[in-house]
Design a protein around this motif. Structure first.
Motif, PDB file in Angstrom:
ATOM      1  N   GLY A  28    -119.592   4.072   3.818  1.00 38.40           N
ATOM      2  CA  GLY A  28    -120.975   3.607   3.860  1.00 38.40           C
ATOM      3  C   GLY A  28    -121.268   2.552   2.807  1.00 38.40           C
ATOM      4  O   GLY A  28    -121.948   1.562   3.081  1.00 38.40           O
ATOM      5  N   CYS A  32    -122.319  -1.312   3.508  1.00 40.87           N
ATOM      6  CA  CYS A  32    -123.590  -1.854   3.023  1.00 40.87           C
ATOM      7  C   CYS A  32    -123.424  -3.085   2.144  1.00 40.87           C
ATOM      8  O   CYS A  32    -124.417  -3.730   1.798  1.00 40.87           O
ATOM      9  N   ILE A  38    -125.071  -3.108   7.573  1.00 44.43           N
ATOM     10  CA  ILE A  38    -125.910  -2.027   7.038  1.00 44.43           C
ATOM     11  C   ILE A  38    -126.114  -0.890   8.054  1.00 44.43           C
ATOM     12  O   ILE A  38    -126.084   0.278   7.659  1.00 44.43           O
ATOM     13  N   GLY A  41    -123.372   1.441   7.585  1.00 41.52           N
ATOM     14  CA  GLY A  41    -123.528   2.197   6.340  1.00 41.52           C
ATOM     15  C   GLY A  41    -124.495   3.353   6.496  1.00 41.52           C
ATOM     16  O   GLY A  41    -124.237   4.463   6.030  1.00 41.52           O
ATOM     17  N   ILE A  42    -125.609   3.097   7.179  1.00 45.01           N
ATOM     18  CA  ILE A  42    -126.593   4.155   7.414  1.00 45.01           C
ATOM     19  C   ILE A  42    -125.989   5.279   8.247  1.00 45.01           C
ATOM     20  O   ILE A  42    -126.160   6.463   7.945  1.00 45.01           O
TER      21      ILE A  42
END
Length: 146
Positions: A28, A32, A38, A41-42
């Motif tokens: 993650g 990011c 992103i 990553g979330i």
């Protein structure tokens, strides 16, 4: 039933959950670093929380997950998904070498599929299993059957 889930989750956390969560957190953080990744990553952070405490929860397809999720999952598979799934598979095999570890091995194998394609999925609580239905009464565990 909740006591069993708690015990399984605590043992899972002790033996494997913390290590897998670190792997998902690392993925993650790397995702990011670039703005366009992103969402990966979330998803990785969401799965890190899931692999820490998996018993009593499952993943379901998120409503509205479409082509973008499918394409994102393909990219995720090529970059990070395969090695996260490999961690799950190797640990699942190691757990299945003992009889006591088989439930943890099965859980690890299920998490491997989630690690391969995490986008477009939500983590939800599982409903406790119904005990049994009294014959002819239409009542399940003290509540009317639906």
């Amino acid at each position: 039933m909740d006591t069993i889930r708690l015990l399984l989750n605590l043992l899972w956390l002790l033996f494997q959950g913390w290590l897998l969560a670190l792997a998902y957190l690392l993925a993650g953080v790397v995702a990011c670093l670039l703005i366009v990744t992103i969402p990966f990553g979330i998803a990785s952070f969401r799965l890190a929380a899931f692999v820490v405490w998996p018993f009593g929860r499952t993943t379901v397809r998120a409503p509205g997950a479409g082509v973008a999720s499918a394409l994102g999952n393909l990219l995720w598979f090529l970059v990070a998904g395969w090695w996260l799934a490999l961690l799950h598979i190797l640990s699942g095999i190691a757990f299945c070498l003992t009889i006591i570890g088989i439930p943890f091995g099965i859980a690890s194998f299920k998490l491997a599929a989630v690690g391969l394609f995490p986008l477009g999925k939500r983590v939800v609580e599982t409903a406790p299993p119904r005990q049994w239905m009294r014959a002819g009464s239409g009542v399940v565990d003290g509540a009317p059957a639906r």
